[in-house]
Every structure is written in C-alpha cells, then in structure tokens.
Design an enzyme around this catalytic site. Structure first.
Site, short mmCIF file in Angstrom:
data_model
loop_
_atom_site.label_atom_id
_atom_site.label_comp_id
_atom_site.label_asym_id
_atom_site.label_seq_id
_atom_site.Cartn_x
_atom_site.Cartn_y
_atom_site.Cartn_z
N HIS A 17 0.84 -1.21 0.00
CA HIS A 17 0.00 0.00 0.00
C HIS A 17 0.88 1.26 0.00
CE1 HIS A 17 -3.12 -2.63 2.25
NE2 HIS A 17 -3.68 -2.33 1.09
N LYS A 41 -17.49 -7.79 5.09
CA LYS A 41 -16.13 -8.23 5.46
C LYS A 41 -15.98 -8.19 6.97
CE LYS A 41 -13.30 -7.29 1.39
NZ LYS A 41 -12.17 -6.54 0.83
N ARG A 93 -1.27 -5.57 -9.04
CA ARG A 93 -0.13 -6.41 -8.72
C ARG A 93 0.17 -7.40 -9.83
NH1 ARG A 93 -2.77 -7.22 -3.00
NH2 ARG A 93 -4.47 -6.62 -4.35
N SER A 131 -2.78 -7.88 2.48
CA SER A 131 -3.00 -7.87 3.94
C SER A 131 -3.35 -9.27 4.45
CB SER A 131 -4.13 -6.90 4.29
OG SER A 131 -3.81 -5.61 3.85
P1 ADP Z 1 -9.42 -3.93 -1.39
O1 ADP Z 1 -10.26 -4.75 -0.45
O2 ADP Z 1 -10.13 -2.75 -1.97
O3 ADP Z 1 -8.63 -4.70 -2.42
P2 ADP Z 1 -6.90 -3.55 -0.10
O4 ADP Z 1 -6.61 -2.86 1.20
O5 ADP Z 1 -6.58 -5.00 -0.19
O6 ADP Z 1 -8.39 -3.26 -0.39
O7 ADP Z 1 -6.16 -2.79 -1.26
C1 ADP Z 1 -6.35 -1.43 -1.52
C2 ADP Z 1 -5.63 -1.06 -2.80
O8 ADP Z 1 -4.23 -1.24 -2.61
C3 ADP Z 1 -6.01 -1.92 -3.99
O9 ADP Z 1 -6.00 -1.12 -5.14
C4 ADP Z 1 -4.91 -2.94 -4.05
O10 ADP Z 1 -4.72 -3.40 -5.37
C5 ADP Z 1 -3.73 -2.11 -3.60
N1 ADP Z 1 -2.70 -2.97 -3.03
C6 ADP Z 1 -2.76 -3.76 -1.93
N2 ADP Z 1 -1.60 -4.43 -1.74
C7 ADP Z 1 -0.79 -4.05 -2.77
C8 ADP Z 1 0.53 -4.40 -3.17
N3 ADP Z 1 1.24 -5.31 -2.52
N4 ADP Z 1 1.01 -3.82 -4.27
C9 ADP Z 1 0.27 -2.95 -4.96
N5 ADP Z 1 -0.96 -2.57 -4.66
C10 ADP Z 1 -1.49 -3.12 -3.58
#
Ligand code: ADP
Length: 161
Positions: A17, A41, A93, A131
């Site tokens: 993030h 969730k 990703r 996460s």
């Molecule tokens: P969501 O439930 O909306 O996917 P996340 O907290 O998992 O929420 O992710 C929020 C944003 O951050 C999304 O656009 C996700 O693709 C991006 N993201 C999460 N982890 C990574 C990572 N390791 N590399 C790049 N982008 C990430």
C-alpha cells in the site's frame, strides 16, 4: 491542487500500500486514503485501529501533511464527487487483479464519467503481498518485518497472540 482517493480495506496497511501511496504522491498533491466500511467483510482491525495505524505510519514517513484518512460507507464515486476528487488510485499487482479492477473502474466511470481510475504498479518485490497473507504469516508466528512497518507488526502480534 490535485487530489486523488486511494480506497481499500487496509486491514492492515502494508509496504505494498505504501509503495503505491508514495508513487501516487509524485502525481497528486494530496491523497485521501478512504477506508471502506464493508459490512460483509470481517476485518481483523476496527476502523479506528486501521486509521490510527495509518496515521502513525504517515507521521513516521513525514507524509502526514499530504495524506489524510477517512472512513466511508456507500458508493465510492459518490464520495469522490462529494469531495470534488476526480481520480481514484488502485494498485495492480498481477494479471489476477486485472479483471476485477477493470470491471470496477468501468462501472465507476459509468456511474460518474468524470471520475477516472489511475492504476499503478508497485515495486516487483511487493507484487505477491496483500493484507490477508501478512495476517496469515503473523498468526503462524512468521516474521512480517519485510512486509509491514514496525508499528503494524506490533499491532499484529498484540492482536494475534
Ligand atoms: P481492497 O479490499 O479494496 O482490495 P486492499 O486494502 O486490499 O483493499 O487494497 C487497496 C488497494 O491497494 C487496492 O488497489 C490494491 O490493489 C492495492 N494494493 C494492496 N496491496 C498491494 C501491493 N502489494 N502492491 C500494490 N498494490 C497493492
């Protein structure tokens, strides 16, 4: 002044993030991290805990002046319009993210044409990171220091021990 939303669950915030956030700060003056309240969730961290962890990490990195954090419920594009923000940042990703993200971006654009989604790729070393996997590793006693800031690592240990 250009502003973008960076929406997600952030349960908890990871280096993936933060990589996207810091890249996005090179394109936008201000970023609003928007944490979705999603009743379907079951997050590990409460909204207040997630906000608090993000604030601590922003302060540590000295980007707390340019980034704010807000929870929101409802349609993301309505939140974007209310805030007069016309860009949504999402991280891509791998190809596996693409189909879902494309659908979301096109639906959001259909709902509000002036709100554009900007996709950003993280450093390769974070492409496998999310996460959920960090929580899993931490729960099983693995070292997560390469994946999350120390304050998050501590919070995970407190929660999961
Ligand atoms: P969501 O439930 O909306 O996917 P996340 O907290 O998992 O929420 O992710 C929020 C944003 O951050 C999304 O656009 C996700 O693709 C991006 N993201 C999460 N982890 C990574 C990572 N390791 N590399 C790049 N982008 C990430």
């Amino acid at each position: 002044m250009s502003t973008a939303l960076y929406p997600g669950t952030f349960d908890p915030i990871t280096f993936g993030h933060l990589d996207i956030l810091e890249r996005a700060l090179k394109l936008f003056d201000k970023i609003i991290i928007t944490i979705a309240i999603n009743p379907s969730k079951q997050p590990l961290f409460s909204m207040d805990e997630r906000v608090d962890l993000i604030h601590k990490v922003l302060l540590e990195r000295n980007i707390d002046k340019n980034v704010t954090v807000e929870g929101f419920e409802g349609l993301l594009v309505n939140f974007a319009l209310k805030k007069n923000v016309h860009a949504i940042i999402r991280g891509l990703r791998a190809v596996s993210d693409f189909e879902y993200e494309l659908q979301m971006a096109l639906m959001n654009r259909r709902l509000a044409d002036k709100v554009n989604t900007v996709f950003m790729m993280p450093h390769e070393k974070y492409t496998y990171l999310n996460s959920t996997i960090v929580k899993e590793v931490s729960k099983l006693g693995g070292d997560v220091s390469n994946f999350v800031p120390d304050v998050v690592k501590q919070a995970l240990e407190n929660k999961l021990s």
